[in-house]
Structures are given as structure tokens and as C-alpha cells.
Design an enzyme around this catalytic site. Structure first.
Site, PDB file in Angstrom:
ATOM      1  N   ASP A  78       0.832  -1.199   0.000  1.00 52.69           N
ATOM      2  CA  ASP A  78       0.000   0.000   0.000  1.00 52.69           C
ATOM      3  C   ASP A  78       0.867   1.249   0.000  1.00 52.69           C
ATOM      4  O   ASP A  78       0.560   2.243  -0.663  1.00 52.69           O
ATOM      5  CB  ASP A  78      -0.899   0.026   1.239  1.00 52.69           C
TER       6      ASP A  78
ATOM      7  N   ASP B 290       0.801   4.245  -2.633  1.00 56.77           N
ATOM      8  CA  ASP B 290       0.532   5.633  -2.233  1.00 56.77           C
ATOM      9  C   ASP B 290       1.584   6.600  -2.770  1.00 56.77           C
ATOM     10  O   ASP B 290       1.255   7.717  -3.163  1.00 56.77           O
ATOM     11  CB  ASP B 290       0.486   5.753  -0.706  1.00 56.77           C
TER      12      ASP B 290
ATOM     13  N   LYS C 182     -26.670 -15.192  -9.513  1.00 56.22           N
ATOM     14  CA  LYS C 182     -27.495 -14.007  -9.686  1.00 56.22           C
ATOM     15  C   LYS C 182     -27.215 -13.092  -8.501  1.00 56.22           C
ATOM     16  O   LYS C 182     -27.642 -13.350  -7.378  1.00 56.22           O
ATOM     17  CB  LYS C 182     -28.975 -14.371  -9.732  1.00 56.22           C
TER      18      LYS C 182
ATOM     19  N   ARG D  98     -30.854   1.268 -13.577  1.00 56.02           N
ATOM     20  CA  ARG D  98     -31.826   0.607 -14.435  1.00 56.02           C
ATOM     21  C   ARG D  98     -33.065   1.474 -14.657  1.00 56.02           C
ATOM     22  O   ARG D  98     -33.593   1.528 -15.754  1.00 56.02           O
ATOM     23  CB  ARG D  98     -32.230  -0.732 -13.820  1.00 56.02           C
TER      24      ARG D  98
ATOM     25  N   LYS E  23     -27.705 -18.497 -19.318  1.00 55.60           N
ATOM     26  CA  LYS E  23     -27.782 -17.719 -20.559  1.00 55.60           C
ATOM     27  C   LYS E  23     -27.340 -18.596 -21.706  1.00 55.60           C
ATOM     28  O   LYS E  23     -26.300 -19.262 -21.604  1.00 55.60           O
ATOM     29  CB  LYS E  23     -26.861 -16.514 -20.489  1.00 55.60           C
TER      30      LYS E  23
HETATM   31  S1  IVH Z   1     -28.074 -11.085 -17.007  1.00 52.71           S
HETATM   32  C1  IVH Z   1     -31.389  -9.381 -20.029  1.00 52.71           C
HETATM   33  N1  IVH Z   1     -26.678 -11.978 -15.027  1.00 52.71           N
HETATM   34  O1  IVH Z   1     -30.887  -9.527 -12.184  1.00 52.71           O
HETATM   35  C2  IVH Z   1     -30.888  -9.777 -18.716  1.00 52.71           C
HETATM   36  N2  IVH Z   1     -28.407 -10.429 -14.537  1.00 52.71           N
HETATM   37  O2  IVH Z   1     -33.894  -9.853 -12.822  1.00 52.71           O
HETATM   38  C3  IVH Z   1     -29.441  -9.584 -18.593  1.00 52.71           C
HETATM   39  N3  IVH Z   1     -28.560  -9.808 -12.181  1.00 52.71           N
HETATM   40  O3  IVH Z   1     -31.631  -6.418 -13.227  1.00 52.71           O
HETATM   41  C4  IVH Z   1     -29.049  -9.691 -17.184  1.00 52.71           C
HETATM   42  N4  IVH Z   1     -26.897 -11.071 -11.487  1.00 52.71           N
HETATM   43  O4  IVH Z   1     -29.209  -6.644 -12.718  1.00 52.71           O
HETATM   44  C5  IVH Z   1     -27.685 -11.188 -15.379  1.00 52.71           C
HETATM   45  N5  IVH Z   1     -25.307 -12.826 -13.376  1.00 52.71           N
HETATM   46  C6  IVH Z   1     -26.307 -12.039 -13.737  1.00 52.71           C
HETATM   47  C7  IVH Z   1     -27.013 -11.262 -12.818  1.00 52.71           C
HETATM   48  C8  IVH Z   1     -28.066 -10.464 -13.256  1.00 52.71           C
HETATM   49  C9  IVH Z   1     -27.829 -10.215 -11.137  1.00 52.71           C
HETATM   50  C10 IVH Z   1     -29.676  -8.860 -12.104  1.00 52.71           C
HETATM   51  C11 IVH Z   1     -29.712  -7.852 -13.190  1.00 52.71           C
HETATM   52  C12 IVH Z   1     -31.162  -7.681 -13.526  1.00 52.71           C
HETATM   53  C13 IVH Z   1     -31.853  -8.652 -12.656  1.00 52.71           C
HETATM   54  C14 IVH Z   1     -32.856  -9.368 -13.530  1.00 52.71           C
END
Ligand code: IVH
Length: 686
Positions: free
Chosen positions: A36, A40, A117, A138, A311
């Protein structure tokens, strides 16, 4: 010998590159290389140069994370492409159905990326030519709040993209979606500090993160331990090459990547941090196993997650699957079931809400539910209480789902145990003793203006984060102020002096002065916050913003007839009735007048930008001379139009530059109007 200006400039550049590298190692890769102290020294040297030679200072310098002057309100900023949410369920059956739908639509093998998530606050960050340009919450998905200054203070948000891996160039535009969160350990430390300072602790890490992200003063945000994780490319535009293959747009075809895996690896290469433990699975059973694994480890993580996200890895089929207006059909959130525990219900009390509603509340033997100690849970209302038939002394199952107040789910049978009598809702208000009236499933205190509980709740709402957002005025302080008779109606808050506060328990000089200052400076506020703070039934933060944007002046809103209100999008007959009822009530009107007489400045939202190109799509081909592609795109979007990459019969205009490609021909075939550069610029002017 004094160094030449050129030498100083080179030294500053070197230092910036060096500091950026260490920032990245420390905050993104989690493997610092220097102490650190050494860091700095580099940092201070750069600061000294920038101070002595201000013209050498760049906005993307690592020294520029310190926060800027406070704003009076957050601007409304449109997203590059709408930020959709995720289709979600706790049931594995729903997940399998999602998988079947995907497989039906996709030829060949299907792979998913699976990842946690994260339970934080969603954020879009946009880089223009590799430099952080803006950050947007958002909001309603189409537009959000511009929180660029705040995002700049988050160490894991790069101010400048790194040169990509494998020679991947820096895009001219990159819009990234991710999550801002607070580690649990940091959150607890923050709350400890707040309690020591006599401030209200935050309810949970998500609220703390969201609140910090939406601060008007980025210097406050800087003191909050925020982390950013990126998980999705919303849009990417490569440098203006003028050739057909130089263009790609995430919302249209592919983005120049074949898979999501490549896309997120590119993000990593550009210096963004990705969620941990992401994995690729080819079989839905593996995704279910991944979910189970995370559910097991959930309580050991230093951050909150509420499920896992799947996804589709291949990007081309994503386009074919498309989206509903709410969520893409190629992704799914497989959520965790709410956390439940069993404990003893020791006593039932009754709380009086802002509108006088009496809510039965279960006081529990404290129990830990997913890392949080729960000692109270809502029993909702009289009918619910009767239906569940829970009584004092019963064993009950409770659950905590994300933000929501813990709930009593059901009674746990204990055969042979003698139970107490069923709980009866009181016939008089437990706070003021006034008679209660029954309204449907609810029991309501009739003493609307005289009940101290209603007054306290009303003031708490008025000064809450969505309202006037007065720091240091939590429920305990409000109770003291009302209890001591210093505040008999909301307007009285604005007459408080430090001397008044000094009489209260726990108030010394500094704290008294700070609170009075905070109250006074809250008199200049956004109109939407004020409207929200009034606590009109049915009017939450979103409706308050809609009303502020539409009427722009409180006096006009107060006079608006129900029919006028119903003309506003999103306001139905019930809401409009509640609003007119509120403003036409003499006592309410007097209370609002009293507040306003203290000298408020209510700032309406900025005028909306023109939407002259709403619904029109533009395709570019060939070279433009007087404007870059990304600039052109920005201008089109600022007027509500869209830029897409391929021509179809639905295309609004084709903009033809020099040496156009095959798109020009296609546009002619499809009778799409063609503009040359001058005509395009004229259209923007108009
Ligand atoms: S993908 C089109 N990946 O969950 C969707 N979302 O209910 C693309 N979120 O508002 C989002 N972790 O902010 C994605 N690993 C993750 C996520 C994630 C949290 C949140 C995101 C969104 C909400 C959707």
C-alpha cells in the site's frame, strides 16, 4: 535541472499506466503486486504533477475517483438498449420448460453459461472510445438515472478500458451491464460505524448499495465500499471503418462474437470484473446441480445472491429467440427458495402505520435466517392472522425473501401442547386510544391527524431516502421529536434549532447542528421527491416521478381534476381518486401549505429531450466525413431513433456515405428512403 514539460508529461503518463495496472491487480484480479505504501507514493507523485500542471490532468486519470461537487438532482438518461429483466422461477420444472423452449428453437447442441445471480443494484456503464462516458441505473428499463460521478468512485469500474486480450481492439462504444453490490463484511462494518455515529443502520447490503449509488454527492458514494461486477454486453460498436464488416450492434445481429463466453472474456480483457464461479453447461441437469451447489454454499459467500442465471451461450440463436417486452427468451433466473426457519412466537403486538392501518406483528425468539437475525415478522392483517391461526406461544415457520420483511408462513403443529387463546385485534388504537374502524381485511385508527404513530410514520416517510432524504433523521429520532412535543406536524421540522435538539437524548453539539443543516438543505429538493414524501396513498416513487414530469409544478398538480390526472399515462381511476382526495382534504392541504411556507424550492425534472425520431431506425453505410459513426449514432438515439446494422423493409432511413456497401443497393430494392450525409445532418437539425 528542472525537467522539461515533455518529460513531466511522459512521467505522468507512465505513472497513470502504472497505477492503473496496480488498481486492476488489486481490485479486479485480487492479486496486488506492491505494498500500500509503494502504491501511495506513486499516487501522490501523480497528484503532485497534476496539481502543478493542471493542463496535464485527464478525466480518466486514476486520481479522478475522488468525487465531484454535489448535484441538485440526478439526470434522466436513456439506455443504449432497453435493460430488460429476467424470466425467473424457483421451480426446476419451470427451468426445464425454459430449456425445452430453447432447444426447440435452436438447431444442434445447446450450451448455457451459468453464473450467480447477484443481489445488488443494476447498472449500465458506457465507454466511448475506451473512456468511461456515463453510468446509468436501471430505472424503468428504458431510461434510468445518470450516476456517472458516483460510478467513477467505484474502484472496480475502470475509468479507461485496457487494451483487450488477443489484440481485441477498444470499441468506439461499449455498453456493459452489471451489478453494484456491497460485500457483507463491508456492509457490517459500515453499519457498525453508522450505529456508533447515531445513524440509522441500513436494512441490507442491497439497499445500502442502491442508496450509495444514487447519492447526489459522489464524495459520499466514495466512502461506501461498492463493488461492480459486469455480466453482459448491452451494445458494442467497433471503430468507424466505413466498411460493412466494421459494423455490429448487439441489439441487432451478433456483436462480432459468436458466443457469450467470448463476449464476457472480452470484458475481462478490457479490465472489467466478472462474477466468480461462472461455468458452461450443456445439460440442464448440470445447471440444476450448479444451483444446488450454490444454494449450499450461499451462506458462506461474502455477497448476497438470490439464484443462478442461465444464458444461452451461442449469440446468433439469441437473436432468433428474441425477447418479450419484459425479458429475453434466451436467459432464465433459477431462483433460490426463500430462506426459512422455525422459531417460537413469543408475543403478538400491533403496529400503527402511516395511514392508520393496524398491523399485527409477531415478536419472535431471535433466530438466524441466512446470516440475518430475525426477531420480528409481519402477520399482515386480521384476516391473515385468523386464516393462519397463529397464537402467542406457537412454534412458527418464518421466511425471509430478499428485501421483504420476514413473514410468518405457517404454524408448526405440536401435538399435545396447550395453546393460548386466539389473538384479538384491539378495539382502540394502541397508540392514541381512539376508536378503530374495520376496512375490508384491515383495522384502521380513526384519529387521522391526532395519532402520534401516524404522525411519526408520516414524517419517517417524508424524510426517507425516496423522499427528502434527510440524513440522520431515522425512526428513533422522529419518535423522540414527536414524543418531546417538538414536532406536532411535519412543517415543525423546519423550525427546529440546534438548541431544541440539544435537549434530546444522545444529541450533542455537532450532531444537533448537522441535523438542522441537513433539514434546512432538504428544502431545495426534486419535485418528485416532495410528491413521494407527501405519502399520498397509491403514489410510490415511480408515480411521483411521472406526476412531477407531467405537471412540473406542485400548485398545478394540487389543482388537477381527476379527469386531467387520468390523461397521464400510468395513472388510472383509483390512483387519480386517491390523489384528488388527498389534495382536497382540508387538513392535508393545510399541512402541505404549512410545509411550503417554510420556503421550499421544488425542482422539476429536466425537460425531456425531443423524441422527433421516435420509432425510426437508421442504417449507415460508407464513410461519413463531418461526423463519426458513434457520434451519429448518439445523435440519432438522443432524438429517440435507433441505429441498426442491417436493412429491412422496416428500416426508416439508409444513410449513405462515401463508398457505400451492398446495403445501399438493398435499400433501393426495398424502397427504403436514402439520405446522403448532408440530408442526414439536416434531418438531425430539424
Ligand atoms: S443477465 C437481459 N446476469 O438480475 C438480462 N443479470 O432480474 C441480462 N442480475 O436487473 C441480465 N446477477 O441486474 C444477469 N449474473 C447475472 C445477474 C443479473 C444479477 C440482475 C440484473 C437484472 C436482474 C434481472
Amino acid at each position: 535541472m528542472t525537467p522539461t514539460e515533455g518529460e513531466v508529461r511522459r512521467r505522468a503518463d507512465r505513472l497513470r499506466a502504472e497505477i492503473r495496472r496496480h488498481d486492476h491487480l488489486y481490485h479486479v484480479e485480487d492479486r496486488p503486486e506492491i505494498s500500500d505504501g509503494a502504491y501511495d507514493r506513486l499516487f501522490r507523485e501523480l497528484q503532485a504533477i497534476e496539481e502543478a500542471f493542471p493542463h496535464l490532468l485527464t478525466l480518466d486519470s486514476p486520481t479522478q475517483r475522488v468525487g465531484a461537487d454535489p448535484l441538485s438532482e440526478l439526470p434522466v438518461v436513456p439506455h443504449v438498449v432497453p435493460m430488460l429483466s429476467l424470466d425467473s422461477s424457483e421451480s426446476a420444472e419451470d427451468l426445464r420448460r425454459f430449456d425445452e423452449r430453447v432447444r426447440k428453437a435452436v438447431d444442434g447442441p445447446v450450451e448455457y453459461l451459468v453464473e450467480p445471480k447477484l443481489d445488488g443494484s443494476s447498472l449500465e456503464v458506457v465507454y466511448v472510445d475506451g473512456v468511461l462516458d456515463r453510468a446509468v441505473t436501471r430505472g424503468n428499463g428504458v431510461e434510468g438515472e445518470g450516476v456517472t460521478e458516483n460510478a467513477r468512485t467505484i474502484p472496480s469500474v475502470p475509468l479507461r478500458l485496457r487494451a483487450g486480450r488477443d489484440q481485441l481492439p477498444i470499441p468506439s462504444l461499449l455498453a456493459v451491464r452489471g451489478e453494484v453490490l456491497m460485500y457483507l463484511s463491508s456492509f457490517e462494518e459500515l453499519n457498525r460505524g453508522r450505529v456508533e455515529a447515531g445513524l440509522e443502520p441500513y436494512a441490507n447490503p442491497r439497499n445500502a448499495a442502491a442508496g450509495a449509488l444514487r447519492q447526489l454527492d459522489s464524495r459520499i458514494t466514495r466512502t461506501r465500499p461498492l463493488e461492480f461486477f459486469a455480466f453482459d454486453i448491452l451494445d458494442v460498436t467497433w471503430a468507424d471503418s466505413g466498411t460493412e464488416d466494421g459494423e455490429a450492434s448487439a441489439n441487432e445481429e451478433a456483436m462480432g462474437f459468436d458466443t457469450d463466453e467470448e463476449a464476457v472474456e472480452a470484458l475481462r480483457g478490457w479490465g472489467l470484473r466478472l462474477p466468480d464461479r461462472t461455468r458452461k453447461v450443456a445439460d440442464i441437469d448440470d445447471a440444476i446441480a450448479y444451483h444446488a451447489e450454490f444454494a449450499r454454499d450461499r451462506d458462506d459467500l461474502d455477497y448476497e445472491i438470490d439464484g443462478v442465471v442461465l444464458k444461452l451461450n451461442a449469440l446468433a440463436p439469441r437473436a432468433a429467440l428474441g425477447s418479450t417486452s419484459h425479458h429475453p427468451r434466451w436467459a432464465f433466473a433459477f431462483k433460490f427458495a426463500p430462506r426459512q426457519e422455525v422459531t417460537r412466537l413469543e408475543r403478538i403486538t400491533v403496529q400503527v402505520g402511516r395511514t392508520g392501518k393496524l398491523t399485527p406483528l409477531a415478536l419472535l425468539r431471535p433466530v438466524e435466517v441466512g446470516g440475518v437475525t430475525v426477531s420480528r415478522a409481519s402477520l399482515h392483517n386480521r384476516e391473515e392472522l385468523e386464516r393462519k391461526d397463529v397464537r402467542e406461544g406457537d412454534l412458527v415457520r418464518i421466511q425471509r425473501a430478499g428485501d421483504v420483511i420476514p413473514q410468518v408462513v405457517e404454524r408448526v403443529e405440536e401435538p399435545g401442547r396447550q395453546r393460548s387463546e386466539p389473538f384479538r385485534m384491539p378495539e382502540a388504537c394502541p397508540r392514541c386510544g381512539a376508536a378503530v374502524v374495520e376496512k375490508g381485511p384491515f383495522v384502521v385508527c380513526s384519529n387521522r391527524l391526532g395519532c402520534p404513530a401516524q404522525l411519526e410514520r408520516g414524517i419517517e416517510h417524508f424524510v426517507s431516502r425516496g423522499g427528502l432524504d434527510i440524513e440522520g433523521l431515522g425512526s428513533e429520532t422522529v419518535a423522540l421529536l414527536v414524543g418531546e412535543g417538538l414536532v406536532r406536524e411535519p412543517a415543525d421540522l423546519f423550525d427546529l434549532t440546534p438548541a431544541d435538539l440539544l435537549k434530546l437524548d444522545g444529541f450533542a453539539e455537532t450532531r444537533s447542528r448537522k441535523l438542522v443543516e441537513a433539514i434546512q438543505s432538504a428544502k431545495k429538493t426534486q419535485l418528485a421527491r416532495f410528491i413521494y414524501g407527501l405519502g399520498i396513498p397509491e403514489v410510490g416513487a415511480t408515480v411521483a416521478r411521472v406526476l412531477a414530469a407531467e405537471f412540473r409544478d406542485l400548485a398545478i398538480l394540487r389543482e388537477a381534476a381527476a379527469e386531467r390526472l387520468e390523461e397521464v399515462e400510468g395513472i388510472g381511476p383509483i390512483m387519480s381518486e386517491k390523489i384528488t382526495e388527498f389534495f382536497n382534504d382540508d387538513a392535508r392541504a393545510a399541512s402541505v401549505d404549512a410545509i411550503l411556507s417554510k420556503g421550499f424550492e421544488l425542482v422539476p425534472p429536466p425537460e425531456r429531450e425531443s423524441r422527433a425520431l421516435e420509432g425510426k431506425s437508421f442504417v449507415f453505410t460508407g464513410r461519413l466525413d463531418s461526423i463519426t459513426r458513434s457520434e451519429a449514432k448518439k445523435r440519432v438515439e438522443s432524438l429517440g431513433g435507433r441505429v441498426v446494422s442491417s436493412v429491412s423493409s422496416a428500416t426508416g432511413y439508409l444513410v449513405r456515405g462515401e463508398r457505400p456497401g451492398s446495403k445501399a443497393k438493398k435499400a433501393e430494392e426495398l424502397d427504403v428512403p436514402v439520405l446522403d450525409e448532408q440530408a442526414f445532418l439536416r434531418l438531425l437539425e430539424e
